[in-house]
Design a protein around this motif. Structure first.
Motif, PDB file in Angstrom:
ATOM      1  N   ALA A 282       0.832  -1.214   0.000  1.00 22.20           N
ATOM      2  CA  ALA A 282       0.000   0.000   0.000  1.00 22.20           C
ATOM      3  C   ALA A 282       0.862   1.257   0.000  1.00 22.20           C
ATOM      4  O   ALA A 282       0.531   2.256  -0.653  1.00 22.20           O
ATOM      5  CB  ALA A 282      -0.934  -0.014   1.202  1.00 22.20           C
ATOM      6  N   GLU A 283       1.961   1.222   0.730  1.00 24.40           N
ATOM      7  CA  GLU A 283       2.836   2.386   0.780  1.00 24.40           C
ATOM      8  C   GLU A 283       3.483   2.671  -0.574  1.00 24.40           C
ATOM      9  O   GLU A 283       3.972   3.782  -0.808  1.00 24.40           O
ATOM     10  CB  GLU A 283       3.915   2.176   1.846  1.00 24.40           C
ATOM     11  N   ARG A 284       3.476   1.677  -1.464  1.00 24.58           N
ATOM     12  CA  ARG A 284       4.061   1.861  -2.788  1.00 24.58           C
ATOM     13  C   ARG A 284       3.006   1.920  -3.880  1.00 24.58           C
ATOM     14  O   ARG A 284       3.318   1.879  -5.080  1.00 24.58           O
ATOM     15  CB  ARG A 284       5.056   0.721  -3.078  1.00 24.58           C
ATOM     16  N   ASP A 285       1.732   2.030  -3.489  1.00 32.40           N
ATOM     17  CA  ASP A 285       0.632   2.129  -4.457  1.00 32.40           C
ATOM     18  C   ASP A 285       0.699   1.014  -5.503  1.00 32.40           C
ATOM     19  O   ASP A 285       0.522   1.247  -6.711  1.00 32.40           O
ATOM     20  CB  ASP A 285       0.636   3.501  -5.153  1.00 32.40           C
ATOM     21  N   ASP A 286       0.955  -0.196  -5.045  1.00 30.99           N
ATOM     22  CA  ASP A 286       0.996  -1.324  -5.965  1.00 30.99           C
ATOM     23  C   ASP A 286      -0.350  -1.452  -6.679  1.00 30.99           C
ATOM     24  O   ASP A 286      -1.416  -1.309  -6.057  1.00 30.99           O
ATOM     25  CB  ASP A 286       1.306  -2.607  -5.190  1.00 30.99           C
ATOM     26  N   PRO A 287      -0.359  -1.709  -7.982  1.00 34.02           N
ATOM     27  CA  PRO A 287      -1.628  -1.738  -8.719  1.00 34.02           C
ATOM     28  C   PRO A 287      -2.595  -2.832  -8.261  1.00 34.02           C
ATOM     29  O   PRO A 287      -3.802  -2.722  -8.517  1.00 34.02           O
ATOM     30  CB  PRO A 287      -1.183  -1.970 -10.171  1.00 34.02           C
ATOM     31  N   ASP A 288      -2.106  -3.883  -7.607  1.00 37.81           N
ATOM     32  CA  ASP A 288      -2.986  -4.966  -7.160  1.00 37.81           C
ATOM     33  C   ASP A 288      -3.392  -4.856  -5.693  1.00 37.81           C
ATOM     34  O   ASP A 288      -4.192  -5.680  -5.219  1.00 37.81           O
ATOM     35  CB  ASP A 288      -2.291  -6.314  -7.366  1.00 37.81           C
ATOM     36  N   VAL A 289      -2.871  -3.866  -4.984  1.00 35.35           N
ATOM     37  CA  VAL A 289      -3.052  -3.885  -3.533  1.00 35.35           C
ATOM     38  C   VAL A 289      -4.471  -3.522  -3.117  1.00 35.35           C
ATOM     39  O   VAL A 289      -4.950  -3.991  -2.075  1.00 35.35           O
ATOM     40  CB  VAL A 289      -2.039  -2.932  -2.849  1.00 35.35           C
ATOM     41  N   LEU A 290      -5.185  -2.724  -3.904  1.00 32.94           N
ATOM     42  CA  LEU A 290      -6.527  -2.311  -3.487  1.00 32.94           C
ATOM     43  C   LEU A 290      -7.479  -3.504  -3.400  1.00 32.94           C
ATOM     44  O   LEU A 290      -8.283  -3.604  -2.461  1.00 32.94           O
ATOM     45  CB  LEU A 290      -7.064  -1.243  -4.436  1.00 32.94           C
ATOM     46  N   ASP A 291      -7.398  -4.408  -4.356  1.00 32.21           N
ATOM     47  CA  ASP A 291      -8.236  -5.613  -4.281  1.00 32.21           C
ATOM     48  C   ASP A 291      -7.849  -6.481  -3.086  1.00 32.21           C
ATOM     49  O   ASP A 291      -8.712  -7.058  -2.415  1.00 32.21           O
ATOM     50  CB  ASP A 291      -8.093  -6.420  -5.569  1.00 32.21           C
ATOM     51  N   LEU A 292      -6.548  -6.551  -2.817  1.00 31.88           N
ATOM     52  CA  LEU A 292      -6.095  -7.342  -1.664  1.00 31.88           C
ATOM     53  C   LEU A 292      -6.537  -6.704  -0.352  1.00 31.88           C
ATOM     54  O   LEU A 292      -6.925  -7.408   0.591  1.00 31.88           O
ATOM     55  CB  LEU A 292      -4.575  -7.477  -1.708  1.00 31.88           C
ATOM     56  N   LEU A 293      -6.479  -5.382  -0.281  1.00 32.24           N
ATOM     57  CA  LEU A 293      -6.953  -4.685   0.922  1.00 32.24           C
ATOM     58  C   LEU A 293      -8.445  -4.892   1.120  1.00 32.24           C
ATOM     59  O   LEU A 293      -8.920  -5.093   2.251  1.00 32.24           O
ATOM     60  CB  LEU A 293      -6.638  -3.195   0.824  1.00 32.24           C
ATOM     61  N   GLN A 294      -9.203  -4.848   0.046  1.00 33.06           N
ATOM     62  CA  GLN A 294     -10.643  -5.067   0.150  1.00 33.06           C
ATOM     63  C   GLN A 294     -10.947  -6.457   0.706  1.00 33.06           C
ATOM     64  O   GLN A 294     -11.803  -6.620   1.583  1.00 33.06           O
ATOM     65  CB  GLN A 294     -11.297  -4.894  -1.218  1.00 33.06           C
ATOM     66  N   GLU A 340     -21.647  -0.192   3.017  1.00 33.43           N
ATOM     67  CA  GLU A 340     -22.174   0.283   4.300  1.00 33.43           C
ATOM     68  C   GLU A 340     -21.435  -0.356   5.465  1.00 33.43           C
ATOM     69  O   GLU A 340     -21.955  -0.415   6.579  1.00 33.43           O
ATOM     70  CB  GLU A 340     -23.676  -0.013   4.387  1.00 33.43           C
ATOM     71  N   ASP A 341     -20.214  -0.812   5.212  1.00 35.81           N
ATOM     72  CA  ASP A 341     -19.429  -1.445   6.258  1.00 35.81           C
ATOM     73  C   ASP A 341     -18.272  -0.543   6.662  1.00 35.81           C
ATOM     74  O   ASP A 341     -18.195   0.631   6.265  1.00 35.81           O
ATOM     75  CB  ASP A 341     -18.923  -2.808   5.796  1.00 35.81           C
ATOM     76  N   ALA A 342     -17.340  -1.098   7.452  1.00 41.20           N
ATOM     77  CA  ALA A 342     -16.216  -0.296   7.926  1.00 41.20           C
ATOM     78  C   ALA A 342     -15.340   0.197   6.777  1.00 41.20           C
ATOM     79  O   ALA A 342     -14.773   1.295   6.853  1.00 41.20           O
ATOM     80  CB  ALA A 342     -15.382  -1.116   8.916  1.00 41.20           C
ATOM     81  N   LEU A 343     -15.250  -0.591   5.708  1.00 44.69           N
ATOM     82  CA  LEU A 343     -14.457  -0.155   4.564  1.00 44.69           C
ATOM     83  C   LEU A 343     -15.087   1.063   3.894  1.00 44.69           C
ATOM     84  O   LEU A 343     -14.383   1.985   3.456  1.00 44.69           O
ATOM     85  CB  LEU A 343     -14.298  -1.303   3.564  1.00 44.69           C
ATOM     86  N   GLY A 344     -16.412   1.080   3.816  1.00 44.10           N
ATOM     87  CA  GLY A 344     -17.084   2.258   3.278  1.00 44.10           C
ATOM     88  C   GLY A 344     -16.868   3.486   4.136  1.00 44.10           C
ATOM     89  O   GLY A 344     -16.697   4.604   3.623  1.00 44.10           O
ATOM     90  N   LEU A 345     -16.836   3.304   5.473  1.00 40.67           N
ATOM     91  CA  LEU A 345     -16.589   4.423   6.377  1.00 40.67           C
ATOM     92  C   LEU A 345     -15.172   4.958   6.213  1.00 40.67           C
ATOM     93  O   LEU A 345     -14.963   6.179   6.109  1.00 40.67           O
ATOM     94  CB  LEU A 345     -16.822   3.972   7.823  1.00 40.67           C
ATOM     95  N   VAL A 346     -14.177   4.072   6.165  1.00 45.69           N
ATOM     96  CA  VAL A 346     -12.794   4.517   6.005  1.00 45.69           C
ATOM     97  C   VAL A 346     -12.609   5.175   4.644  1.00 45.69           C
ATOM     98  O   VAL A 346     -11.848   6.145   4.500  1.00 45.69           O
ATOM     99  CB  VAL A 346     -11.830   3.334   6.194  1.00 45.69           C
ATOM    100  N   ALA A 347     -13.305   4.678   3.625  1.00 47.97           N
ATOM    101  CA  ALA A 347     -13.242   5.322   2.316  1.00 47.97           C
ATOM    102  C   ALA A 347     -13.761   6.753   2.392  1.00 47.97           C
ATOM    103  O   ALA A 347     -13.172   7.683   1.811  1.00 47.97           O
ATOM    104  CB  ALA A 347     -14.048   4.509   1.302  1.00 47.97           C
ATOM    105  N   ALA A 348     -14.865   6.962   3.099  1.00 53.41           N
ATOM    106  CA  ALA A 348     -15.388   8.315   3.257  1.00 53.41           C
ATOM    107  C   ALA A 348     -14.419   9.195   4.037  1.00 53.41           C
ATOM    108  O   ALA A 348     -14.267  10.392   3.740  1.00 53.41           O
ATOM    109  CB  ALA A 348     -16.747   8.267   3.965  1.00 53.41           C
ATOM    110  N   GLN A 349     -13.761   8.620   5.031  1.00 56.19           N
ATOM    111  CA  GLN A 349     -12.769   9.394   5.782  1.00 56.19           C
ATOM    112  C   GLN A 349     -11.586   9.784   4.897  1.00 56.19           C
ATOM    113  O   GLN A 349     -11.031  10.881   5.040  1.00 56.19           O
ATOM    114  CB  GLN A 349     -12.300   8.589   6.989  1.00 56.19           C
ATOM    115  N   LEU A 350     -11.192   8.896   3.992  1.00 57.29           N
ATOM    116  CA  LEU A 350     -10.118   9.231   3.053  1.00 57.29           C
ATOM    117  C   LEU A 350     -10.542  10.383   2.144  1.00 57.29           C
ATOM    118  O   LEU A 350      -9.761  11.309   1.881  1.00 57.29           O
ATOM    119  CB  LEU A 350      -9.749   8.002   2.224  1.00 57.29           C
ATOM    120  N   LEU A 351     -11.781  10.366   1.694  1.00 54.55           N
ATOM    121  CA  LEU A 351     -12.283  11.476   0.874  1.00 54.55           C
ATOM    122  C   LEU A 351     -12.338  12.760   1.701  1.00 54.55           C
ATOM    123  O   LEU A 351     -12.070  13.848   1.180  1.00 54.55           O
ATOM    124  CB  LEU A 351     -13.670  11.132   0.335  1.00 54.55           C
TER     125      LEU A 351
END
Length: 491
Positions: A282-294, A340-351
C-alpha cells in the motif's frame, strides 16, 4: 434524529454540570449567572471527579481555575480530596484521581493565590502524586521555595541501592528539571548535591551501556525472513505488533523480483505477515493492492457503529487510509458510495482528508450516518468533521451544531467549531462568542479570530484575555490582532 451521548458519568448538555464537564464556554457564563451555591457544587464535582474522556489531551484546569477565581471558591474541598486516606493507599491511578486538582492549583498560583501555593508544597512533600505537584511548582514557585522542598522529597528514597535506583528514575522522568537542578546545586545541602551528582553519572553510564549492547529483536535480511519475523510476534499477543517495523524492513530489502512473493503473502499468508505485506504494498501504491486490501478488510457484521474489528481487518483499513494515490481516491469514491461497512466508512474518511469538492455529498452522508450510529462522541467522527469543514459543506451545519452541543470531548468540539466557522454563517455571532470562554486553547484562539465584536461581551472578554497571565501565547496573539486599531476594534 441522532444518538445521544451514552457516557453515564457526563450530565446532559443542557444542565450546568453537563456544560462544565464538557468545558464549554457556556458553562462559565451559566455558572456566573446561577446561584453561587449551585455553581460551586457543580465546579467542585468537576474538579474532584475528572470528567475528561482523555486527560492526556483534553484541557480543563485553566478553565476551572478561572471559574474558581470568579466565584471566589475556597480550597477546603480540594485539600480534603488531596489528603484523603485513598491517596495513601492508591498505587495506580493517582494521576487520574488528583492530577486535575493539582493542575487547577497550579493555575491558581499563577493568579497569585498564596494558599494554593502552600497547598501544592504540602502535597509535594506528602502526597502520592507528588511528581505532578512538583512539576506544577517547577514553573511557578521561586528558587527558595523549591530548594526548601529538596530534603523532604529526597527523604522519600532510602539511601539503598533500590532507593537510589528509584530516585534516579524519578529524576529522569521529571517533566520539569528545574527543581532537580536546584537541589543538585544547593550549597546548603552538600550531601544531597553529591547524591544527585552520582546518580546522574550512573544514569548516563547505564544509558550508554544499553545503547552499546542493545539486544532488540532483529530479522534476517530477506523478504522471507522479514515476513517470518513478523509472524513470530503472534505468539506473544500482549507484546508489540511488528507490522510497522516489518514493513520498514521490507522497504529496505524488497526489490522488483520480490513482488510475486509479497503478493502471495498479502493474498493468503498468515495474518501477521499478510498485514506487513499489505502495508508495504500500500505504501508503494501497488496496482494490485486495493483488491487485496478489500479482501482483507471485509468482515461480516462490520459497519459504521465503530465495533472492534479483527486485527487483520483493522490493519488493512489503516493501510488503505494512509494511501495517497489517484487510484486509492477513485476506489474510495466507489466504496463510500456503495458500501455500508467499515471499509465504506474509512473510504469516506479518506475522501474527507484528501478528496475534492465532488466528494462533499459522500463525506456529509458518512458524517450523518456515523453520528446516528455512534452518537456525538465516536472516534470515527474526527476526520469527517474536519472534512466537511475543509470542503466547506454548507448544509453540514445542523449536524455539526448537534455534535458541538453534545460531545463530551473538548478536542472534538474544537474541531467542530472550526468546521462551523467554515460552513455556518451564524457562527461568528453564535457559538464563536461562547468559545471565548472554552477550555481548549485552540478553540479560544479560533473564537478570538471569528467572534463578532458587535456583542459587548466579546470586546470585554478579548481585553481580559489580552492581560491574563495564564493565557496561552497563541490566544493572546489572536486577541491582539482583533484589538489592534487596524482591526477596527476598540483598544
Amino acid at each position: 434524529m441522532f444518538v445521544d451521548s451514552v457516557d453515564s458519568d457526563i450530565a446532559p448538555s443542557g444542565t450546568l454540570l453537563g456544560l462544565l464537564q464538557r468545558g464549554r464556554g457556556d458553562g462559565t457564563l451559566h455558572a456566573l449567572a446561577a446561584p453561587r451555591a449551585e455553581a460551586l457544587a457543580a465546579l467542585r464535582h468537576c474538579v474532584l471527579r475528572d470528567p475528561r474522556r482523555d486527560w492526556q489531551i483534553e484541557h480543563r484546569s485553566l478553565y476551572y481555575a478561572r471559574l474558581h477565581t470568579e466565584l471566589e471558591a475556597g480550597l477546603d474541598d480540594i485539600e480534603a480530596h488531596l489528603f484523603h486516606p485513598d491517596d495513601l493507599v492508591l498505587t495506580e491511578g493517582a494521576e487520574e484521581r488528583t492530577g486535575l486538582a493539582l493542575s487547577v492549583l497550579g493555575h491558581l498560583v499563577s493568579y497569585g493565590d498564596d494558599d494554593a501555593l502552600r497547598l501544592l508544597r504540602r502535597y509535594a512533600v506528602a502526597g502520592a502524586n507528588w511528581q505532578w505537584a512538583l512539576d506544577e511548582l517547577a514553573v511557578r514557585d521561586d528558587d527558595d521555595g523549591l530548594r526548601a522542598l529538596g530534603p523532604s522529597l529526597l527523604a522519600r528514597f532510602a539511601p539503598t541501592p533500590e532507593g537510589d535506583a528509584a530516585l534516579g528514575e524519578a529524576a529522569r522522568d521529571a517533566f520539569e528539571p528545574r527543581p532537580w537542578r536546584l537541589w543538585a546545586e544547593d550549597p546548603a545541602h552538600p550531601e544531597q548535591a553529591e547524591r544527585l551528582r552520582l546518580l546522574q553519572e550512573r544514569g548516563n553510564f547505564d544509558r550508554w551501556q544499553r545503547q552499546l549492547h542493545t539486544q532488540g529483536p532483529r530479522p534476517g535480511w530477506s523478504v522471507r525472513e522479514v515476513l517470518a519475523w513478523a509472524e513470530e510476534d503472534t505468539a506473544r499477543p500482549a507484546g508489540p505488533h511488528r507490522e510497522a517495523a516489518a514493513a520498514r524492513c521490507l522497504a529496505a530489502v524488497a526489490g522488483p523480483d520480490d513482488r510475486p512473493e509479497l503478493l502471495a503473502a498479502a493474498r493468503g499468508g498468515p495474518d501477521a505477515c499478510r498485514a506487513a505485506a499489505l502495508r508495504h504494498l500500500a505504501e508503494r501504491d501497488d496496482p494490485d493492492v486495493l483488491d487485496l486490501l478489500q479482501a482483507a478488510a471485509t468482515h461480516p457484521g462490520s459497519g459504521y457503529d465503530g465495533a472492534p474489528l479483527p486485527p487483520l481487518a483493522a490493519s488493512a483499513l489503516a493501510s488503505f487510509a494512509r494511501m495517497r494515490g489517484a487510484a486509492a481516491l477513485d476506489r474510495a469514491r466507489r466504496w463510500a458510495a456503495h458500501r455500508e461497512d467499515a471499509l465504506g466508512l474509512v473510504a469516506a474518511q479518506l475522501l474527507a482528508t484528501r478528496g475534492g469538492p465532488c466528494d462533499a455529498d459522500a463525506v456529509l452522508a458518512a458524517l450523518r450516518r456515523t453520528v446516528r450510529e455512534q452518537g456525538p462522541d465516536g472516534d470515527d467522527l474526527w476526520p469527517l468533521v474536519d472534512g466537511v469543514g475543509r470542503l466547506a459543506v454548507q448544509c453540514a451545519a445542523p449536524v455539526l451544531r448537534h455534535v458541538y452541543r453534545e460531545t463530551a470531548s473538548s478536542q472534538l468540539r474544537g474541531r467542530t467549531a472550526r468546521a462551523l466557522a467554515a460552513t455556518d454563517p451564524a457562527f461568528p455571532a453564535g457559538f464563536a462568542v461562547e468559545c471565548l470562554w472554552d477550555c481548549e486553547e485552540s478553540t479560544r484562539e479560533l473564537a478570538a479570530e471569528h467572534a463578532t465584536t458587535g456583542d459587548a461581551r466579546v470586546v470585554e472578554r478579548l481585553r481580559r484575555l489580552a492581560v491574563d497571565p495564564a493565557e496561552q501565547a497563541g490566544v493572546q496573539s489572536a486577541v491582539r490582532g482583533r484589538l489592534s486599531p487596524d482591526a477596527g476594534t476598540p483598544g
